[in-house]
Design a protein around this motif. Sequence first.
Motif, PDB file in Angstrom:
ATOM      1  N   LEU A 218       1.095  -0.854   0.045  1.00 20.53           N
ATOM      2  CA  LEU A 218      -0.105  -0.635   0.387  1.00 20.53           C
ATOM      3  C   LEU A 218       0.981   1.397   0.428  1.00 20.53           C
ATOM      4  CD1 LEU A 218      -3.447   1.343   0.491  1.00 20.53           C
ATOM      5  CD2 LEU A 218      -2.791   1.087   2.666  1.00 20.53           C
ATOM      6  N   TYR A 219       2.245   1.405   0.872  1.00 25.40           N
ATOM      7  CA  TYR A 219       2.872   3.043   1.111  1.00 25.40           C
ATOM      8  C   TYR A 219       3.314   2.724  -0.376  1.00 25.40           C
ATOM      9  CZ  TYR A 219       1.879   2.405   6.240  1.00 25.40           C
ATOM     10  OH  TYR A 219       1.387   2.614   6.565  1.00 25.40           O
ATOM     11  N   LEU A 220       3.838   1.619  -0.839  1.00 23.68           N
ATOM     12  CA  LEU A 220       4.631   1.902  -2.675  1.00 23.68           C
ATOM     13  C   LEU A 220       3.989   2.343  -3.584  1.00 23.68           C
ATOM     14  CD1 LEU A 220       7.212   0.626  -3.906  1.00 23.68           C
ATOM     15  CD2 LEU A 220       6.237  -1.592  -4.821  1.00 23.68           C
ATOM     16  N   THR A 221       2.696   1.865  -3.697  1.00 26.18           N
ATOM     17  CA  THR A 221       1.810   2.109  -5.117  1.00 26.18           C
ATOM     18  C   THR A 221       1.598   3.707  -4.391  1.00 26.18           C
ATOM     19  OG1 THR A 221       0.217   1.032  -3.855  1.00 26.18           O
ATOM     20  CG2 THR A 221       0.710  -0.173  -4.683  1.00 26.18           C
ATOM     21  N   LYS A 222       0.870   3.890  -3.250  1.00 28.08           N
ATOM     22  CA  LYS A 222       0.806   5.248  -2.484  1.00 28.08           C
ATOM     23  C   LYS A 222       1.438   6.263  -3.372  1.00 28.08           C
ATOM     24  CE  LYS A 222      -3.320   5.080   0.061  1.00 28.08           C
ATOM     25  NZ  LYS A 222      -3.889   5.620  -0.408  1.00 28.08           N
ATOM     26  N   GLU A 223       2.887   6.058  -2.493  1.00 22.97           N
ATOM     27  CA  GLU A 223       3.900   6.860  -2.480  1.00 22.97           C
ATOM     28  C   GLU A 223       4.596   6.965  -4.171  1.00 22.97           C
ATOM     29  OE1 GLU A 223       8.792   6.673  -2.008  1.00 22.97           O
ATOM     30  OE2 GLU A 223       7.671   6.389  -0.826  1.00 22.97           O
ATOM     31  N   TYR A 224       4.500   6.115  -5.547  1.00 22.35           N
ATOM     32  CA  TYR A 224       4.449   6.634  -6.774  1.00 22.35           C
ATOM     33  C   TYR A 224       3.097   6.446  -7.084  1.00 22.35           C
ATOM     34  CZ  TYR A 224       8.424   5.039  -5.593  1.00 22.35           C
ATOM     35  OH  TYR A 224      10.291   4.540  -4.498  1.00 22.35           O
ATOM     36  N   GLY A 225       2.094   6.447  -6.813  1.00 26.73           N
ATOM     37  CA  GLY A 225       1.138   6.897  -7.543  1.00 26.73           C
ATOM     38  C   GLY A 225       0.830   5.076  -8.649  1.00 26.73           C
ATOM     39  N   LEU A 226       0.528   4.548  -8.272  1.00 29.20           N
ATOM     40  CA  LEU A 226      -0.029   3.391  -8.745  1.00 29.20           C
ATOM     41  C   LEU A 226      -1.052   3.054  -8.243  1.00 29.20           C
ATOM     42  CD1 LEU A 226       3.442   1.211  -8.535  1.00 29.20           C
ATOM     43  CD2 LEU A 226       2.946   3.035 -10.568  1.00 29.20           C
ATOM     44  N   ASP A 227      -1.712   2.102  -9.393  1.00 28.59           N
ATOM     45  CA  ASP A 227      -3.379   1.438  -9.195  1.00 28.59           C
ATOM     46  C   ASP A 227      -2.810  -0.577  -9.041  1.00 28.59           C
ATOM     47  OD1 ASP A 227      -5.969   1.196  -8.259  1.00 28.59           O
ATOM     48  OD2 ASP A 227      -6.412   1.281 -10.283  1.00 28.59           O
ATOM     49  N   TYR A 228      -3.660  -0.600  -8.474  1.00 28.73           N
ATOM     50  CA  TYR A 228      -3.836  -1.775  -8.065  1.00 28.73           C
ATOM     51  C   TYR A 228      -4.270  -3.147  -8.019  1.00 28.73           C
ATOM     52  CZ  TYR A 228      -4.605  -1.172  -3.191  1.00 28.73           C
ATOM     53  OH  TYR A 228      -5.421  -1.476  -1.874  1.00 28.73           O
TER      54      TYR A 228
END
Length: 321
Positions: A218-228
């Motif tokens: 979660l923290y990784l995707t939020k930092e780089y603006g990714l969806d999942y």
Amino acid sequence: MKHILVSMLIFCVALTISCEKKKKEASQVSQSKVNVVATIFPLYDFARATAKEHANIAMLILPGASIHAFEPSPADIKNIQNADMFLYIGGENDAWVERILSTLDTSKMKIVRLFDYIKLYEEEEIDHDNDQDNNQKEKGEIKIEYDEHIWTSPKNAALMLEAIAKALCEIDSSNCENYGKNSESYTSQIAELSSELSQIANSAKRKKIVVADRFPFLYLTKEYGLDYVAAFPGCSDQADASAATIAFLIRTMKKDKIPYVYHVELSNKNTAKTVAEQTGSKMLLLHSYHNVSKQDFESGATYLDLFKQNVENLKIGLSEE
């Protein structure tokens, strides 16, 4: 002949005294080091990178083991009691920590709860049906749970390194300058990789990743603006997905024309294999750094090494056809 025997005896005695002296000196050096105990691999690695030769670092979770099933042994509790500094995250999986610490004399121990240094995000529900009404809890039953995989964000990793360096300085001021330099050096290397990943994410052909496994990112995707989309939450006890979950992941892959499906480390990969077979996609590892295999641990794998792997695999998954 007698003189030769006497000379040999004197030599042996001198050699023995010399060896014992070296052992004693080595023991004194070891005892003079800071004793650090960390619960999981990322904390162990951050402490190792910061303290280097000035500390004895121990990791409670054995390489290859799951944090979700961890129960401290008497030896683990003894290690904690003898620690000068104890590092832990502070989330749901660390509920045992508070119980153990309450029974120990911690007056001479520096306790670092890394949750206290990070902006936390609430754990997100993995909803494959988008049926919000059926997933709502009655008012009064809602309990906020924070996602504890804070280290998957490089920015958070930098904050954690800073906190560990500061704590080491408080208990060992004589080596404070070294701790600061080591922490800054490691942070700089992580930042370089983070910059590379930012460029990859900004220019990517797609912004969505499919993780057919637990989702501790979660923290990784939020930092780089990714969806999942993912099969399970990050701390799920599930190992294999239901038919409905697999069908959802397959539909998503086909609809969005996603050619790669991710799995996490130390996984049975069953769900990812099924999705890959049904969609013709390829599997990639996305490492959460939560723990490493015994082989990786013994070979000296680091957070930085695993981050490099993730950058490469995310580059493939986000950009290649």
